[in-house]
Design an enzyme around this catalytic site. Structure first.
Site, short mmCIF file in Angstrom:
data_model
loop_
_atom_site.label_atom_id
_atom_site.label_comp_id
_atom_site.label_asym_id
_atom_site.label_seq_id
_atom_site.Cartn_x
_atom_site.Cartn_y
_atom_site.Cartn_z
N ASP A 1 -12.30 45.52 -20.74
CA ASP A 1 -11.02 44.95 -21.16
C ASP A 1 -9.99 46.08 -21.12
OD1 ASP A 1 -9.56 42.63 -22.44
OD2 ASP A 1 -9.20 44.20 -23.93
N ASN B 1 2.80 45.22 -18.46
CA ASN B 1 3.56 44.11 -17.87
C ASN B 1 4.97 44.02 -18.45
OD1 ASN B 1 1.92 43.00 -15.92
ND2 ASN B 1 0.97 41.54 -17.29
N HIS C 1 5.48 42.63 -13.77
CA HIS C 1 4.19 42.07 -13.35
C HIS C 1 3.63 42.74 -12.10
CE1 HIS C 1 3.89 39.02 -16.41
NE2 HIS C 1 5.18 38.79 -16.25
N ASP D 1 -0.07 44.05 -11.79
CA ASP D 1 -0.95 43.72 -10.66
C ASP D 1 -1.55 44.98 -10.05
OD1 ASP D 1 -0.36 41.07 -11.08
OD2 ASP D 1 0.89 40.85 -9.29
N ASP E 1 -6.88 40.38 -18.02
CA ASP E 1 -7.25 41.80 -17.86
C ASP E 1 -8.70 42.04 -18.27
OD1 ASP E 1 -6.84 41.33 -20.57
OD2 ASP E 1 -6.03 43.32 -20.95
#
Length: 182
Positions: free
Chosen positions: A63, A71, A76, A80, A106
């Site tokens: 995680d 973000n 974003h 990514d 994630d």
């Protein structure tokens, strides 16, 4: 050629082409389009098979810590970039002795069948925690990793292994970030 044979063959050919397209779409649906890793559905079936077959198997959950902040702060596209870097690093660590997946958001998972052949968990954590360069910015990355050895389970089911790895991961998060727990 007889028109009856042609008339009978055309629907068969159409169904064959259609079936091939459906198989291709199904294979694509089992891969995460961003990272190229297996999705939960694509990974689960394979992971269950590997867990049943390999007594030394280890299931991992990964995680990303504070991913939302990346973000929110950098956008974003930056998120990514972190996800794809994480996927690449996890997949490299797993190598040929297992399979990695992006479960969603994630969160990632992996199973390795021969853990003695894989680099140690500290090597995985070091790789996952490397910063990511994106558009001239250095993005910090921190991951929490939990894992479960198949041998520690009363019944070697993927559900139990994931639950144990999840517990271990959250125990790590309780002791601070950038940690791993055996």
């Amino acid at each position: 050629m007889d028109t009856h044979v042609i008339a009978a063959a055309l629907p068969t050919l159409g169904w064959a082409v259609h079936g091939g397209l459906l198989v291709r779409r199904l294979a694509t649906a089992r891969r995460d389009p961003l990272t190229g890793l297996h999705t939960r559905a694509g990974w689960t079936t394979r992971a269950e098979h590997l867990l049943a077959k390999h007594t030394a198997a280890v299931v991992l959950l990964v995680d990303l810590d504070d991913f939302k902040a990346t973000n929110d702060t950098h956008g974003h596209a930056a998120g990514d970039a972190v996800l794809t870097a994480t996927a690449r690093r996890l997949n490299t660590w797993v190598g040929r002795d297992g399979i990695a997946a992006r479960l969603g958001g994630d969160e990632f998972a992996a199973i390795i069948t021969h853990p003695r052949r894989a680099p140690n968990h500290e090597a995985l954590l070091s790789a996952l925690n490397l910063p990511v360069e994106h558009n001239g910015c250095t993005l910090p990355v921190s991951a929490s990793v939990g894992h479960c050895h198949r041998e520690e389970l009363p019944a070697p089911t993927l559900t139990d292994a994931l639950a144990a790895a999840d517990w271990a991961m959250y125990a790590v998060k309780g002791h601070g970030r950038r940690n791993t727990r055996p």
